[in-house]
Scaffold this active site. Structure first.
Site, PDB file in Angstrom:
ATOM      1  N   GLY A 147       2.812   6.474 -12.488  1.00  0.00           N
ATOM      2  CA  GLY A 147       1.440   6.832 -12.174  1.00  0.00           C
ATOM      3  C   GLY A 147       0.832   5.837 -11.194  1.00  0.00           C
ATOM      4  O   GLY A 147       1.484   4.876 -10.772  1.00  0.00           O
ATOM      5  N   VAL A 148      -0.435   6.079 -10.848  1.00  0.00           N
ATOM      6  CA  VAL A 148      -1.153   5.143  -9.967  1.00  0.00           C
ATOM      7  C   VAL A 148      -1.959   4.192 -10.854  1.00  0.00           C
ATOM      8  O   VAL A 148      -2.931   4.608 -11.496  1.00  0.00           O
ATOM      9  CB  VAL A 148      -2.068   5.907  -8.985  1.00  0.00           C
ATOM     10  CG1 VAL A 148      -2.897   4.922  -8.158  1.00  0.00           C
ATOM     11  CG2 VAL A 148      -1.232   6.784  -8.066  1.00  0.00           C
ATOM     12  N   HIS A 177      -4.042  -5.490  -9.442  1.00  0.00           N
ATOM     13  CA  HIS A 177      -5.059  -4.507  -9.044  1.00  0.00           C
ATOM     14  C   HIS A 177      -6.444  -5.139  -9.203  1.00  0.00           C
ATOM     15  O   HIS A 177      -6.709  -5.774 -10.230  1.00  0.00           O
ATOM     16  CB  HIS A 177      -4.934  -3.271  -9.940  1.00  0.00           C
ATOM     17  CG  HIS A 177      -5.931  -2.206  -9.616  1.00  0.00           C
ATOM     18  ND1 HIS A 177      -5.796  -1.384  -8.518  1.00  0.00           N
ATOM     19  CD2 HIS A 177      -7.085  -1.835 -10.226  1.00  0.00           C
ATOM     20  CE1 HIS A 177      -6.825  -0.561  -8.471  1.00  0.00           C
ATOM     21  NE2 HIS A 177      -7.624  -0.813  -9.492  1.00  0.00           N
ATOM     22  N   MET A 225       0.816  -1.221   0.000  1.00  0.00           N
ATOM     23  CA  MET A 225       0.000   0.000   0.000  1.00  0.00           C
ATOM     24  C   MET A 225       0.850   1.272   0.000  1.00  0.00           C
ATOM     25  O   MET A 225       0.532   2.232   0.698  1.00  0.00           O
ATOM     26  CB  MET A 225      -0.928  -0.010   1.229  1.00  0.00           C
ATOM     27  CG  MET A 225      -1.818  -1.224   1.313  1.00  0.00           C
ATOM     28  SD  MET A 225      -2.874  -1.419  -0.132  1.00  0.00           S
ATOM     29  CE  MET A 225      -4.071  -0.151   0.215  1.00  0.00           C
TER      30      MET A 225
HETATM   31  C1  GRF Z   1      -5.679  -7.487  -3.603  1.00  0.00           C
HETATM   32  O1  GRF Z   1      -7.038  -7.315  -3.918  1.00  0.00           O
HETATM   33  C2  GRF Z   1      -4.820  -6.817  -4.636  1.00  0.00           C
HETATM   34  O2  GRF Z   1      -5.373  -6.826  -5.922  1.00  0.00           O
HETATM   35  C3  GRF Z   1      -4.744  -5.398  -4.127  1.00  0.00           C
HETATM   36  O3  GRF Z   1      -4.685  -5.510  -2.741  1.00  0.00           O
HETATM   37  C4  GRF Z   1      -5.279  -6.739  -2.332  1.00  0.00           C
HETATM   38  C5  GRF Z   1      -4.250  -7.481  -1.555  1.00  0.00           C
HETATM   39  O4  GRF Z   1      -4.724  -8.678  -1.013  1.00  0.00           O
HETATM   40  N1  GRF Z   1      -3.615  -4.699  -4.712  1.00  0.00           N
HETATM   41  P1  GRF Z   1      -3.694  -9.731  -0.430  1.00  0.00           P
HETATM   42  O5  GRF Z   1      -2.883  -9.001   0.638  1.00  0.00           O
HETATM   43  O6  GRF Z   1      -2.844 -10.211  -1.552  1.00  0.00           O
HETATM   44  O7  GRF Z   1      -4.540 -10.804   0.158  1.00  0.00           O
END
Ligand code: GRF
Length: 210
Positions: free
Chosen positions: A150-151, A116, A97
């Protein structure tokens, strides 16, 4: 799919929480369908549940808290140093994140991949399952893409489509999308690591992923 004679590419998997996509990647490595050597599972959050899962299976883990750094650039420089020090070539973001700056991306240019939970370029950013429901689209899904500055804007490697049902909540949709994430992320990463893909402008060709 990889064969056992193929060289294993050193990778890092970056997480911030649950880590279910990290699990799918590590399990694909163990099953021999992803030609990678997971040098480290790294989290920017010490409490990330995925760290314990990885450590219990003998996968090296590391914590690099962004709170220990004064700026994004300082964190990103330390992150790049940490991964380079472990010989990492490719970086798989799996629910990581943090937005990465050029201080990191410049050192791993074209070698950072993300998953994503929406069909990009629709619904970049956060809380995208709720946004897809609220908008009224009939299908969402997931996207594996290269990371640029970018995001959620980098070149798309693979996508899977998931229908949105009348009674879906953000949670029920997220759960069905997650099943597809776990299917396509190892496939897409293997296509990249094994050198099967080629670029034509923004198009990533040759993955063979349906
Ligand atoms: C997933 O939905 C992924 O696509 C997003 O964040 C979530 C992470 O889930 N980027 P996890 O930690 O892999 O269970």
């Amino acid at each position: 799919m990889s064969d056992s004679t193929q060289a294993k590419v050193p990778i890092a998997v970056l997480i911030s929480g649950r880590g279910s996509n990290m699990v799918s990647l590590v399990e694909a490595v163990k099953a021999g369908s992803l030609a990678a050597d997971v040098r480290v599972v790294l989290s920017n959050k010490p409490t990330a549940a995925g760290l314990e899962w990885a450590a219990e299976r003998g996968v090296p883990t590391a914590i690099l808290s962004h709170k220990d750094f004064a700026s994004r650039e300082e964190f990103d420089t330390a992150l790049a140093n940490e991964l380079e020090g472990r010989g990492v070539r490719y970086v798989a973001l799996a629910g990581f994140m943090r937005v990465l700056t050029p201080a990191f991306l410049g050192r791993f240019s074209g070698r950072v991949i993300n998953i994503h939970p929406a069909l990009l370029p629709s619904f970049p950013g956060m809380n995208v399952q709720q946004k897809a429901i609220d908008y009224g689209v009939r299908h969402s899904g997931c996207t594996v893409h290269f990371v640029d500055e970018g995001v959620d804007t980098g070149a798309i490697i693979a996508q899977a489509v998931v229908p949105i049902l009348d009674d879906d909540t953000a949670d029920s949709l997220a759960a069905r999308i997650l099943e597809q994430e776990h299917r396509i992320y190892p496939l897409a990463l293997d296509a990249v690591l094994s050198g099967r893909v080629r670029m034509e402008g923004r198009r990533v060709l040759g993955t063979g992923i349906e």
